[in-house]
Design a protein around this motif. Structure first.
Motif, short mmCIF file in Angstrom:
data_model
loop_
_atom_site.label_atom_id
_atom_site.label_comp_id
_atom_site.label_asym_id
_atom_site.label_seq_id
_atom_site.Cartn_x
_atom_site.Cartn_y
_atom_site.Cartn_z
N VAL A 186 4.50 41.18 6.72
CA VAL A 186 5.81 41.80 6.98
C VAL A 186 6.07 42.84 5.90
O VAL A 186 5.70 42.65 4.73
CB VAL A 186 6.93 40.74 7.02
N ASN A 187 6.72 43.96 6.27
CA ASN A 187 7.05 44.97 5.27
C ASN A 187 8.54 44.91 4.92
O ASN A 187 9.29 44.06 5.42
CB ASN A 187 6.61 46.37 5.71
N GLU A 188 8.98 45.83 4.07
CA GLU A 188 10.37 45.79 3.60
C GLU A 188 11.38 46.09 4.69
O GLU A 188 12.55 45.71 4.59
CB GLU A 188 10.55 46.76 2.44
N ALA A 189 10.96 46.77 5.75
CA ALA A 189 11.86 47.07 6.87
C ALA A 189 11.95 45.92 7.87
O ALA A 189 12.73 46.00 8.82
CB ALA A 189 11.39 48.34 7.58
N GLY A 190 11.15 44.88 7.66
CA GLY A 190 11.16 43.74 8.58
C GLY A 190 10.17 43.88 9.71
O GLY A 190 10.16 43.06 10.64
N THR A 191 9.32 44.92 9.67
CA THR A 191 8.26 45.07 10.67
C THR A 191 7.17 44.04 10.40
O THR A 191 6.72 43.89 9.27
CB THR A 191 7.65 46.48 10.61
N VAL A 192 6.77 43.33 11.45
CA VAL A 192 5.80 42.24 11.33
C VAL A 192 4.52 42.63 12.07
O VAL A 192 4.57 43.25 13.13
CB VAL A 192 6.37 40.93 11.91
N ILE A 193 3.38 42.28 11.51
CA ILE A 193 2.09 42.50 12.17
C ILE A 193 1.44 41.15 12.45
O ILE A 193 1.73 40.15 11.79
CB ILE A 193 1.15 43.36 11.32
N GLY A 194 0.55 41.14 13.44
CA GLY A 194 -0.14 39.91 13.74
C GLY A 194 -1.10 40.05 14.89
O GLY A 194 -1.55 41.16 15.23
N ILE A 195 -1.41 38.93 15.52
CA ILE A 195 -2.35 38.88 16.63
C ILE A 195 -1.74 38.08 17.76
O ILE A 195 -0.87 37.24 17.56
CB ILE A 195 -3.70 38.27 16.22
N SER A 196 -2.23 38.36 18.97
CA SER A 196 -1.72 37.74 20.19
C SER A 196 -2.90 37.50 21.11
O SER A 196 -3.84 38.30 21.15
CB SER A 196 -0.70 38.70 20.83
N ASN A 200 11.04 41.58 0.11
CA ASN A 200 12.05 41.44 -0.94
C ASN A 200 13.45 41.16 -0.40
O ASN A 200 14.37 40.92 -1.19
CB ASN A 200 12.05 42.67 -1.84
N SER A 201 13.62 41.20 0.93
CA SER A 201 14.90 40.82 1.54
C SER A 201 14.94 39.34 1.87
O SER A 201 15.94 38.85 2.40
CB SER A 201 15.13 41.65 2.81
N GLY A 202 13.85 38.63 1.60
CA GLY A 202 13.81 37.20 1.87
C GLY A 202 13.32 36.84 3.26
O GLY A 202 13.44 35.69 3.67
N VAL A 203 12.75 37.81 3.99
CA VAL A 203 12.14 37.50 5.28
C VAL A 203 10.74 36.93 5.03
O VAL A 203 9.93 37.54 4.33
CB VAL A 203 12.05 38.74 6.18
N VAL A 204 10.48 35.78 5.62
CA VAL A 204 9.19 35.11 5.51
C VAL A 204 8.60 35.01 6.91
O VAL A 204 9.31 34.69 7.86
CB VAL A 204 9.33 33.71 4.89
N VAL A 205 7.31 35.28 7.04
CA VAL A 205 6.65 35.15 8.34
C VAL A 205 5.44 34.25 8.21
O VAL A 205 4.92 34.01 7.12
CB VAL A 205 6.24 36.52 8.92
N GLY A 206 5.00 33.76 9.36
CA GLY A 206 3.85 32.89 9.40
C GLY A 206 3.60 32.43 10.81
O GLY A 206 3.79 33.18 11.77
N TRP A 263 5.48 43.71 15.63
CA TRP A 263 6.83 43.38 16.07
C TRP A 263 7.84 44.22 15.29
O TRP A 263 7.79 44.29 14.05
CB TRP A 263 7.15 41.91 15.83
N ALA A 264 8.76 44.86 15.99
CA ALA A 264 9.85 45.58 15.34
C ALA A 264 10.79 44.57 14.70
O ALA A 264 10.71 43.35 14.95
CB ALA A 264 10.60 46.43 16.36
N ALA A 265 11.72 45.07 13.89
CA ALA A 265 12.66 44.17 13.21
C ALA A 265 13.49 43.36 14.20
O ALA A 265 13.95 42.26 13.87
CB ALA A 265 13.57 44.98 12.29
N ASP A 266 13.65 43.87 15.43
CA ASP A 266 14.41 43.12 16.44
C ASP A 266 13.54 42.13 17.20
O ASP A 266 14.01 41.45 18.13
CB ASP A 266 15.09 44.08 17.43
N GLY A 267 12.26 42.03 16.84
CA GLY A 267 11.37 41.05 17.45
C GLY A 267 10.57 41.56 18.63
O GLY A 267 9.75 40.82 19.19
N LYS A 268 10.75 42.82 19.03
CA LYS A 268 10.03 43.35 20.19
C LYS A 268 8.56 43.60 19.83
O LYS A 268 8.26 44.30 18.88
CB LYS A 268 10.67 44.65 20.67
N PRO A 269 7.61 43.03 20.63
CA PRO A 269 6.19 43.24 20.33
C PRO A 269 5.65 44.51 20.97
O PRO A 269 6.03 44.89 22.07
CB PRO A 269 5.53 42.00 20.95
N THR A 270 4.74 45.18 20.25
CA THR A 270 4.05 46.35 20.76
C THR A 270 2.57 46.20 20.45
O THR A 270 2.20 45.88 19.31
CB THR A 270 4.58 47.64 20.11
#
Length: 411
Positions: free
Chosen positions: A107-117, A53-59, A136-143
């Motif tokens: 992606v969730n409302e906090a900007g946390t992104v999930i995916g595969i690597s 809802n903040s307008g962050v789009v992932v793909g 990925w955290a909101a700052d882009g760091k992958p875990t």
């Protein structure tokens, strides 16, 4: 807020299995003027898988049509400064150390992104399933999200507002085991129902309740709709066994669940279970693809005029309303996402629901339709509560039938 699902497959399956009486035909509706479209900058082909809802789009994006070389992408559309019709810059999300490619799944409302690597298939001989779950955290760091004991790979499918992600991990044999990764990364097994072996989740709400299905060891064994509590406790959504096959695909914060079921393996129908587990069938041949916070479902239903059916809205009181469309020159329509206000998006299509033959549509809560890209091909797949729509623009050329690039439509 949203994550990708296999929508065209669900639509095609529901239409094939629907054996009930068809409703009255829906007249083609003239499209209204649409919102402003912006491309999402990428390195080639691209697609969207999540929006908040903040307008962050992932793909993800990839060169030419070689998807195994994809790059996870994040686009921030909240403060658009580019000219209408131009591209919004994106940020590539780095894969895990030792991997080369990645793909964002939600992606969730906090900007946390999930995916595969994953590493290059030529480096490791990887199959399509041999990929690593990542957050990925909101700052882009992958875990890395660790697989369950005994498994080697993982795939998250959804993440809630608190950062709990659900998905499944796989053994070398490719058997799926549902898992919830807690915000600190701890994996919690989401076990199958008694007698089943496999389990796969599809969605999670803000309380940590997840839904999906469990099934036997064989890949083609019957699936059984299931809901897991935050602690991983499994509960059958069809405890009496009224359905031979059932699956659950969505759950909202009230605990309402959307799924699909068949009492005989043939006559499929959409089903909504309330928070107490009571089912309400949407009708034979009808299917739901999305569920909002108020319990409104959108999807499709068959009709005698449009071969692939037409888009429809199902309200919590049991009433259904056909949505405007399909557009002229298109055979069918389906709605695939709905926001909290009841605004929906989807597409018209002709032939099979291939993206090469789609026109992006949006519907107001009252059902009025807008063609989002008049005169050209496109598909809309996501919408947030501000009315921002995400999808793809589609072009055809002599080399590629359906070249697609990520885009948003801003109200």
């Amino acid at each position: 807020m949203s994550s990708r699902t296999s929508r065209t497959t669900a639509v095609a399956l529901a239409v094939v299995l629907g054996l009930g009486a068809a409703p009255a035909a829906v007249a083609d509706t003239a499209p209204a003027a649409g919102p402003t479209v912006y491309g999402l900058d990428s390195k080639g082909y691209s697609d969207v898988t999540g929006i908040n809802n903040s307008g962050v789009v992932v793909g993800y994006a990839y060169p030419q049509s070689w998807e195994v070389q994809s790059t996870a992408m994040r686009w921030d559309t909240a403060n658009i400064t580019t000219t209408a019709g131009t591209s919004i810059p994106g940020t590539a999300l780095a894969p895990l150390p030792g991997d080369r490619f990645d793909e964002a799944m939600g992606v969730n409302e906090a900007g946390t992104v999930i995916g595969i690597s994953w590493p290059s298939p030529t480096d490791c001989g990887c199959s399509a399933q041999q990929k690593h779950a990542v957050r990925w955290a909101a700052d882009g760091k992958p875990t890395a999200l660790a697989p369950l004991p005994g498994d080697a790979y993982g795939r998250p499918v959804a993440v809630n507002a608190g950062g709990t992600a659900v998905g499944y991990t796989l053994s070398d044999a490719g058997q799926e085991h549902a898992v919830a990764w807690q915000p600190d990364g701890t994996p919690v097994a989401l076990k199958p129902l008694p007698g089943d072996v496999r389990s796969v989740p599809s969605a999670v709400n803000s309380s940590g309740m997840a839904v999906g299905y469990s099934q036997g060891a064989a890949f083609d064994s019957p699936k059984h709709a299931i809901v897991w509590g935050p602690d991983g406790t499994a509960t059958a959504l069809d405890p009496a066994g009224d359905y031979v096959v059932s699956t659950a695909s969505r759950i909202n914060d009230a605990g309402t669940v959307l799924g699909q079921a068949s009492p005989d393996g043939e006559a499929s129908r959409g089903v909504v279970w309330d928070a107490d587990g009571n089912p309400r069938e949407l009708g034979v041949g009808r299917w739901g693809t999305a569920l909002n916070a108020a319990g409104v479902v959108v999807g499709g239903e068959p009709d005698p005029v449009h071969s692939g059916g037409h888009a429809v809205r199902f309200d919590p009181d049991g009433t259904s309303t056909p949505l405007g469309g399909p557009l002229a020159d298109y055979e069918s329509s389906v709605a695939v996402a709905v926001n909290s206000a009841g605004a929906a998006v989807g597409y018209s299509f002709y032939g099979g629901p291939s993206r090469g033959n789609q026109a992006a549509l949006s519907w107001t809560p009252g059902g009025a339709v807008t063609n989002l890209r008049p005169g050209d091909f496109a598909a809309a797949s996501l919408v947030n509560d501000a009315g921002l729509v995400a999808g793809v623009l589609i072009s055809h050329n002599e080399i590629h039938f359906a070249l697609h690039s990520a885009a948003v439509w801003k109200p």
